[in-house]
Write a protein that holds these residues in place. Structure first.
Motif, mmCIF file in Angstrom:
data_model
loop_
_atom_site.group_PDB
_atom_site.id
_atom_site.type_symbol
_atom_site.label_atom_id
_atom_site.label_comp_id
_atom_site.label_asym_id
_atom_site.label_seq_id
_atom_site.Cartn_x
_atom_site.Cartn_y
_atom_site.Cartn_z
ATOM 1 N N PRO A 426 0.840 -1.201 0.000
ATOM 2 C CA PRO A 426 0.000 0.000 0.000
ATOM 3 C C PRO A 426 0.879 1.256 0.000
ATOM 4 N N ILE A 427 0.625 2.158 -0.942
ATOM 5 C CA ILE A 427 1.404 3.388 -1.073
ATOM 6 C C ILE A 427 0.471 4.585 -0.919
ATOM 7 N N ILE A 428 0.887 5.547 -0.090
ATOM 8 C CA ILE A 428 0.175 6.807 0.071
ATOM 9 C C ILE A 428 1.125 7.929 -0.332
ATOM 10 N N GLN A 429 0.682 8.778 -1.226
ATOM 11 C CA GLN A 429 1.533 9.879 -1.664
ATOM 12 C C GLN A 429 1.502 11.006 -0.631
ATOM 13 N N PRO A 430 2.665 11.542 -0.260
ATOM 14 C CA PRO A 430 2.717 12.615 0.747
ATOM 15 C C PRO A 430 1.851 13.809 0.354
ATOM 16 N N GLY A 431 1.128 14.347 1.346
ATOM 17 C CA GLY A 431 0.292 15.515 1.129
ATOM 18 C C GLY A 431 -1.000 15.264 0.398
ATOM 19 N N THR A 432 -1.271 14.025 0.034
ATOM 20 C CA THR A 432 -2.453 13.691 -0.765
ATOM 21 C C THR A 432 -3.484 12.949 0.091
ATOM 22 N N PRO A 433 -4.716 13.454 0.205
ATOM 23 C CA PRO A 433 -5.751 12.722 0.949
ATOM 24 C C PRO A 433 -6.022 11.367 0.295
ATOM 25 N N THR A 434 -6.105 10.343 1.110
ATOM 26 C CA THR A 434 -6.316 8.975 0.627
ATOM 27 C C THR A 434 -7.442 8.332 1.418
ATOM 28 N N THR A 435 -8.294 7.598 0.736
ATOM 29 C CA THR A 435 -9.371 6.877 1.414
ATOM 30 C C THR A 435 -8.851 5.551 1.951
ATOM 31 N N VAL A 436 -9.052 5.349 3.237
ATOM 32 C CA VAL A 436 -8.685 4.104 3.912
ATOM 33 C C VAL A 436 -9.958 3.545 4.538
ATOM 34 N N THR A 437 -10.147 2.251 4.453
ATOM 35 C CA THR A 437 -11.327 1.628 5.057
ATOM 36 C C THR A 437 -10.929 0.708 6.195
ATOM 37 N N THR A 438 -11.798 0.618 7.170
ATOM 38 C CA THR A 438 -11.693 -0.431 8.186
ATOM 39 C C THR A 438 -12.941 -1.292 8.071
ATOM 40 N N THR A 439 -12.751 -2.596 8.106
ATOM 41 C CA THR A 439 -13.875 -3.526 7.991
ATOM 42 C C THR A 439 -13.859 -4.471 9.175
ATOM 43 N N VAL A 440 -14.942 -4.469 9.930
ATOM 44 C CA VAL A 440 -15.113 -5.355 11.073
ATOM 45 C C VAL A 440 -16.039 -6.488 10.649
ATOM 46 N N THR A 441 -15.629 -7.728 10.902
ATOM 47 C CA THR A 441 -16.417 -8.896 10.498
ATOM 48 C C THR A 441 -16.640 -9.793 11.709
ATOM 49 N N THR A 482 -16.098 1.196 7.644
ATOM 50 C CA THR A 482 -15.993 2.636 7.851
ATOM 51 C C THR A 482 -14.952 3.196 6.889
ATOM 52 N N SER A 483 -15.274 4.311 6.251
ATOM 53 C CA SER A 483 -14.311 5.008 5.397
ATOM 54 C C SER A 483 -13.650 6.133 6.181
ATOM 55 N N TRP A 484 -12.352 6.294 5.968
ATOM 56 C CA TRP A 484 -11.573 7.328 6.642
ATOM 57 C C TRP A 484 -10.770 8.083 5.579
ATOM 58 N N THR A 485 -10.578 9.377 5.796
ATOM 59 C CA THR A 485 -9.692 10.157 4.939
ATOM 60 C C THR A 485 -8.379 10.372 5.692
ATOM 61 N N VAL A 486 -7.300 9.846 5.106
ATOM 62 C CA VAL A 486 -5.983 9.896 5.746
ATOM 63 C C VAL A 486 -5.057 10.747 4.879
ATOM 64 N N THR A 487 -4.403 11.723 5.496
ATOM 65 C CA THR A 487 -3.490 12.595 4.760
ATOM 66 C C THR A 487 -2.145 12.654 5.474
ATOM 67 N N PRO A 488 -1.096 12.143 4.836
ATOM 68 C CA PRO A 488 0.238 12.279 5.429
ATOM 69 C C PRO A 488 0.796 13.676 5.152
ATOM 70 N N PRO A 489 1.740 14.167 5.946
ATOM 71 C CA PRO A 489 2.339 15.474 5.678
ATOM 72 C C PRO A 489 3.155 15.461 4.385
ATOM 73 N N GLN A 490 3.459 16.646 3.879
ATOM 74 C CA GLN A 490 4.179 16.781 2.608
ATOM 75 C C GLN A 490 5.554 16.132 2.658
ATOM 76 N N ASP A 491 6.173 16.108 3.832
ATOM 77 C CA ASP A 491 7.527 15.556 3.929
ATOM 78 C C ASP A 491 7.548 14.103 4.387
ATOM 79 N N ALA A 492 6.398 13.444 4.392
ATOM 80 C CA ALA A 492 6.350 12.041 4.834
ATOM 81 C C ALA A 492 7.123 11.153 3.878
ATOM 82 N N SER A 493 7.793 10.171 4.427
ATOM 83 C CA SER A 493 8.532 9.196 3.623
ATOM 84 C C SER A 493 8.657 7.913 4.422
#
Length: 670
Positions: A426-441, A482-493
């Protein structure tokens, strides 16, 4: 296949007359399967203990004080109480020459008080003592004599010292038939009258699982393990198909444990220990226990997992499904329970599922499921499932238990991100909002009540729910996302954890996924050498992947000009099976081409396949290539792919000498 990778069955420089004498000594032994059975009463469950090789090789700190310290730690750390018995010495314990009587001489520097004194010390702790040599004229490190032609004499000497275990290697064997050599030692050990566990280290070269049941208590099924995930995975693939040949007193041995040696993650080490236990493998600790961390000791002393390995029914577990890197192993246990291992081979989290019926359990209203790492017990209506992290294993003990109703329902939570193919990192681009889901079963027979979920990210990241994170009730086989919006900082690596946790009446569950914060760069237009582009990631069976040179095996930059069957290439990638090199294609590339083959720096044993994958589809393959083959030209259509992967497999026979070149590897993009 020890010390240096080129040490396989290479012959030492010995006089022809000496080799002839050995051959004459054994000439009367038949090469057919042995007539007499091994009936020494040992290893009714797989042997457990310690061997120094993986931690020390022939280093100076392999000595008398170290071995005594290990024996002391067996007692003080709880290893003895957990079932570990044997303290074994590997190569380099003896001098290079025998004495005037032809007997082994303990190395005076390492063991100044001799082997018998050391064995007595180990025995005084209530433990057992083991030694090593080879079924050849020299051992694999070539530091001491082998026992070929000296079987009776050596066995009598070891028995007089109080030896309880013999690891018998395969180096410098003078080309003499394996059955002959190993049977000769079996008979010599039996003639001493002392119970000595016979561990055959024949590397699987002559398929010992077909004939060694009557010769040894265990036999190596593979080449040596190395402290990295590709090596462990290669060995799992080789050993997991051999379950029918194992049982009380005779075990498949996929080599010693690397747990704690530092080359793998804690998740990978738990998989290592879990799968060795499910496969009823000998558990021989290969780390220096004097330096072992608390996390290492927690793995090695997990009694729930050890009980799976030591189950008296003596059945080796085997996979009932392998699909897309999602493996389900099942091991029948005495009393009717099943050990179920959900193993995720891939580089990203995956949900792995099976059922109590598929695991061989009888029909029942519900079942109990004990997680052998979390040490929790839950009830299930029949589904057995979990979201498993990359390279991770969930190990469960499943029972048709009438008392199931006293336990909370089996609820699990997984974290999901959009990926280009199942099992991708899984790759998240720095500074870019990304949709992450959690699923409980909920797999339980009972409903899960008052379900609440949260998602946490590293400091500096923002996490906001985009849909409800709570539900009052979750029925059997129902899921809640549940859907979540996750945003890493611009300098995340680098790599970071996203962790989900859910609570419900009487229970809780949690899951962590590793995500890579990475700015992806669109490839240039035209045709470009792949060695001139940054890859998204690479994994390699030995050493790093090299650019414009062969693998070389050890540190970066130690390779040679890429050469396949005498043809030299200026550009390319030097890999080593098992390996994956992944590039971002951004759906803008059309083709990949390369000349592929085993590099000439290896003259024997190399045996690999090359594959090109466009996201989740294999689009080109070379078939099996060996050191004897010229380069094969490989081309692939990768149109529309987000990711392009160059994969090298070990050809199914382990990763010894598998130096694999992607010569002149090029990608064409628009």
């Amino acid at each position: 296949m020890r010390t240096v990778r080129s040490l396989t069955s290479a012959l030492a420089a010995l006089a022809v007359s000496a080799a002839s004498a050995v051959a004459l000594t054994l000439a009367s032994a038949a090469s057919a399967p042995p007539a007499a059975a091994l009936e020494n009463g040992l290893a009714r469950t797989p042997q457990m203990g310690f061997n120094n090789w993986n931690a020390t090789h022939c280093d100076a700190d392999f000595n008398e004080e170290m071995v005594k310290g290990i024996a002391d730690l067996f007692v003080s750390s709880g290893l003895k109480d957990a079932g570990y018995q044997y303290v074994n010495l590997d190569d380099c314990w003896a001098e290079k020459n025998r004495d005037a009587n032809g007997d082994y001489v303990p190395n005076a520097t390492r063991f100044p008080h001799g082997i018998k004194t050391l064995a007595d010390y180990v025995h005084s702790k209530g433990l057992k003592f083991g030694l090593y040599t080879s079924a050849g004229t020299l051992t694999c490190a070539q530091t001491m004599p082998g026992s070929l032609g000296h079987e009776q004499q050596d066995a009598r000497l070891w028995a007089s010292w109080g030896v309880d275990y013999l690891k018998y290697d395969n180096c410098n064997n003078q080309g003499i038939d394996a059955v002959t050599r190993y049977t000769a030692m079996r008979d010599a050990l039996a003639a001493t009258g002392r119970p000595i566990l016979f561990s055959m280290c024949e590397w699987g070269e002559n398929k010992p699982w077909l004939w060694a049941k009557d010769v040894g208590n265990s036999w190596r099924t593979t080449g040596d393990i190395f402290d990295n995930y590709p090596s462990m995975l290669s060995i799992i693939h080789q050993n997991m198909t051999l379950a029918p040949y194992a049982g009380p007193g005779h075990w498949n041995d996929p080599d010693m444990l690397e747990v704690g040696n530092g080359g793998m993650t804690e998740t990978e080490y738990r998989s290592h220990f879990s799968l060795w236990s499910v496969m009823a493998a000998p558990l021989l600790i290969g780390t220096d226990l004097r330096k072992a961390s608390a996390a290492t000791m927690k793995i090695l002393t997990n009694r729930d997992v050890i009980a799976v390995d030591q189950d008296p029914l003596g059945v080796q577990g085997a996979p009932i499904s392998t699909d897309g890197g999602r493996d389900v192993f099942v091991k029948p246990l005495k009393g009717g329970d099943r050990a179920v291992a959900l193993f995720n081979e891939s580089d990203g989290p995956q949900r792995i599922s099976t059922s109590a019926a598929a695991a061989g359990l009888p029909a029942a209203p519900a079942y109990t499921v004990r997680d052998l790492w979390a040490h929790t017990t839950r009830e299930t209506a029949g589904a057995i499932a979990a979201t498993v992290p990359a390279h991770g294993t969930v190990l469960l003990r499943v029972s048709a238990d009438r008392a199931w109703a006293q336990y909370p329902p089996a609820v699990d939570v997984g974290v999901g991100l959009s990926v280009p193919y199942p099992g991708a990192v899984p790759i998240i681009q720095p500074g870019t909002p990304t949709t992450v889901t959690t699923t409980v079963t909920n797999a339980g027979r009972k409903p899960a009540l008052e379900v609440r979920t949260r998602l946490t990210a590293p400091d500096g990241w923002t996490v906001r729910p985009a849909s409800p994170s709570n539900t009052p009730a979750l029925g059997t086989d129902k899921s809640f996302t549940t859907s979540w919006t996750v945003t890493p900082p611009q300098d995340a690596s680098s790599v970071h954890d996203l962790s989900a946790a859910t609570t419900y009446a009487d229970g809780s569950a949690e899951s962590t996924v590793q995500v890579t914060a990475l700015k992806l760069t669109t490839p240039p237009t035209g045709t470009t050498y792949l060695s001139d582009l940054p890859w998204v990631r690479s994994t390699n069976g030995w050493g790093p992947v090299e650019k414009d040179m062969s693998n070389g095996e050890a540190g970066a930059g130690d390779g040679h000009p890429i050469t396949i069957n005498g043809v030299v290439y200026k550009k390319g990638l030097g890999a080593h099976a098992l390996s994956t090199i992944e590039y971002y294609a951004a759906k803008k590339c059309t083709s990949v081409a390369a000349d592929v083959g085993v590099d000439d720096e290896k003259t024997s044993n190399g045996s690999v396949t090359f594959e090109i994958w466009a996201d989740g589809a294999k689009v080109a393959g070379s078939g099996l290539l060996t050191t004897a083959d010229p380069a094969a030209h490989l081309t692939a259509n990768v149109a529309g792919a987000t990711m392009v992967r160059l994969i090298v497999t070990d050809g199914g026979n382990g990763n010894d000498s598998d130096h694999a070149d992607w010569a002149d590897a090029r990608i064409t993009c628009t």
